[in-house]
Design a protein around this motif. Sequence first.
Motif, PDB file in Angstrom:
ATOM      1  N   MET A 161       0.855  -1.197   0.000  1.00 22.48           N
ATOM      2  CA  MET A 161       0.000   0.000   0.000  1.00 22.48           C
ATOM      3  C   MET A 161       0.892   1.248   0.000  1.00 22.48           C
ATOM      4  O   MET A 161       1.776   1.389   0.837  1.00 22.48           O
ATOM      5  N   GLY A 162       0.706   2.141  -0.966  1.00 16.68           N
ATOM      6  CA  GLY A 162       1.507   3.347  -1.035  1.00 16.68           C
ATOM      7  C   GLY A 162       1.025   4.414  -0.069  1.00 16.68           C
ATOM      8  O   GLY A 162      -0.110   4.371   0.427  1.00 16.68           O
ATOM      9  N   LEU A 163       1.910   5.376   0.178  1.00 16.39           N
ATOM     10  CA  LEU A 163       1.546   6.485   1.054  1.00 16.39           C
ATOM     11  C   LEU A 163       0.678   7.477   0.295  1.00 16.39           C
ATOM     12  O   LEU A 163       0.963   7.801  -0.862  1.00 16.39           O
ATOM     13  N   LYS A 164      -0.347   7.961   0.944  1.00 15.42           N
ATOM     14  CA  LYS A 164      -1.229   8.955   0.342  1.00 15.42           C
ATOM     15  C   LYS A 164      -0.984  10.315   0.972  1.00 15.42           C
ATOM     16  O   LYS A 164      -0.806  10.430   2.193  1.00 15.42           O
ATOM     17  N   LEU A 165      -1.002  11.337   0.113  1.00 17.94           N
ATOM     18  CA  LEU A 165      -0.712  12.683   0.590  1.00 17.94           C
ATOM     19  C   LEU A 165      -1.730  13.146   1.627  1.00 17.94           C
ATOM     20  O   LEU A 165      -1.372  13.822   2.591  1.00 17.94           O
ATOM     21  N   ASP A 166      -3.018  12.786   1.440  1.00 16.32           N
ATOM     22  CA  ASP A 166      -4.014  13.261   2.406  1.00 16.32           C
ATOM     23  C   ASP A 166      -3.778  12.650   3.791  1.00 16.32           C
ATOM     24  O   ASP A 166      -4.054  13.271   4.812  1.00 16.32           O
ATOM     25  N   GLY A 167      -3.227  11.443   3.840  1.00 17.35           N
ATOM     26  CA  GLY A 167      -2.887  10.844   5.124  1.00 17.35           C
ATOM     27  C   GLY A 167      -1.717  11.550   5.782  1.00 17.35           C
ATOM     28  O   GLY A 167      -1.715  11.783   6.999  1.00 17.35           O
ATOM     29  N   ILE A 168      -0.717  11.902   4.981  1.00 15.31           N
ATOM     30  CA  ILE A 168       0.440  12.626   5.514  1.00 15.31           C
ATOM     31  C   ILE A 168       0.013  14.004   6.024  1.00 15.31           C
ATOM     32  O   ILE A 168       0.418  14.434   7.102  1.00 15.31           O
ATOM     33  N   ALA A 169      -0.847  14.691   5.254  1.00 19.56           N
ATOM     34  CA  ALA A 169      -1.332  16.011   5.668  1.00 19.56           C
ATOM     35  C   ALA A 169      -2.145  15.910   6.951  1.00 19.56           C
ATOM     36  O   ALA A 169      -2.044  16.780   7.837  1.00 19.56           O
ATOM     37  N   SER A 170      -2.943  14.859   7.082  1.00 18.25           N
ATOM     38  CA  SER A 170      -3.726  14.671   8.305  1.00 18.25           C
ATOM     39  C   SER A 170      -2.805  14.433   9.496  1.00 18.25           C
ATOM     40  O   SER A 170      -3.035  14.964  10.591  1.00 18.25           O
ATOM     41  N   PHE A 171      -1.774  13.632   9.312  1.00 20.55           N
ATOM     42  CA  PHE A 171      -0.819  13.374  10.391  1.00 20.55           C
ATOM     43  C   PHE A 171      -0.128  14.661  10.835  1.00 20.55           C
ATOM     44  O   PHE A 171      -0.002  14.932  12.028  1.00 20.55           O
ATOM     45  N   VAL A 172       0.313  15.472   9.889  1.00 21.78           N
ATOM     46  CA  VAL A 172       0.977  16.735  10.235  1.00 21.78           C
ATOM     47  C   VAL A 172       0.027  17.648  11.002  1.00 21.78           C
ATOM     48  O   VAL A 172       0.403  18.261  12.007  1.00 21.78           O
ATOM     49  N   ALA A 173      -1.224  17.735  10.563  1.00 20.60           N
ATOM     50  CA  ALA A 173      -2.203  18.589  11.249  1.00 20.60           C
ATOM     51  C   ALA A 173      -2.461  18.101  12.669  1.00 20.60           C
ATOM     52  O   ALA A 173      -2.562  18.899  13.606  1.00 20.60           O
ATOM     53  N   VAL A 174      -2.560  16.791  12.855  1.00 19.64           N
ATOM     54  CA  VAL A 174      -2.777  16.241  14.196  1.00 19.64           C
ATOM     55  C   VAL A 174      -1.560  16.484  15.073  1.00 19.64           C
ATOM     56  O   VAL A 174      -1.680  16.874  16.249  1.00 19.64           O
ATOM     57  N   ALA A 175      -0.372  16.274  14.531  1.00 18.56           N
ATOM     58  CA  ALA A 175       0.856  16.485  15.307  1.00 18.56           C
ATOM     59  C   ALA A 175       1.005  17.940  15.728  1.00 18.56           C
ATOM     60  O   ALA A 175       1.440  18.235  16.849  1.00 18.56           O
TER      61      ALA A 175
END
Length: 320
Positions: A1-15
């Motif tokens: 499963m590849g990394l999705k940009l929306d998941g990375i953006a969500s992680f950054v916002a949560v962090a």
Amino acid sequence: MGLKLDGIASFVAVAESGSISEAARRLQLAKSVVSERLAELERALGATLLHRTTRRLNLTEDGTAFLERATRIVREVEDASADMAERRGTLSGPMRISAPVTFGRMHLGPALYPFLAEHAAIEMTLEFDDRRVDAAADGFDAVVRHGPLLDSRLVAWKLAPSRRVLVASPAYLKRHGTPSSAQQLQDHRAIFYTNRGVADWRFEGPEGAVVVRARAALRLNNGDVMHDAVAAGLGLGLMPSFIAGESLRQGLLQAVDIGLETPQEWLYVAHPEGRRASAKLRAMVEWLRTAFGDPPYWERWREPLTEPVRRAAAKRRQSG
């Protein structure tokens, strides 16, 4: 499963925000969507990025290691999108701005409405808050602030000069007299703005700084309420002319001269250090500078009153 940009953006916002709820609010998504994107990202990485507790989310060791690169990826995509918009000659995309409550209501909002109407592809989020937010950690593109710049991690652009003015209502001065020196001022009732973190007033004299500690009638953290309390005759207030200017011009408030100046301050826009200022942010700053003027329009209270305004002000003083 590849990394999705929306998941990375969500992680950054949560962090950055410390909670899924706040991240969802910033991203304008449902909490369930943000949670699912985080879970999908962790499955793709094969690592746990966040410790989930009842009160707060904390980064794991893997999460801390991933955050720096994840943040850089998100910023690079945002910059690339901004570059493409500039190449097309348009200003577009999201902007998240923090500003003080009273200045935002009285001046920033009215100045920005025509800017946003002209650049309809900009998706702006304005958050009014008198506390000094952390622009980078709280996920703002920029903050609008008044006073000294205390955060060295910010790059600031000046919008307009500003000075605070010592003011009182005509009714208060009629009852208690008008102080003409710093010493006399100490015997008067004061209304203090607590977000500046001091319970005194600071002026500049020929021999340096002069600090006055008057008797506190009221302490508060909102410019609108401070103005109204002074206008109601509760005491004297030291407030920015962008709040008091129109009431001074109409005679609802009166400037009090004690022979001392207040320090020069500035209204400014600041963005996090190390983050390239977008074309839309630069355009907004230039728009605001033009809209406010030099000197800014709220300093017109110093100009002579027109005759109708003079008569109305005199009538108010007599009734008070």
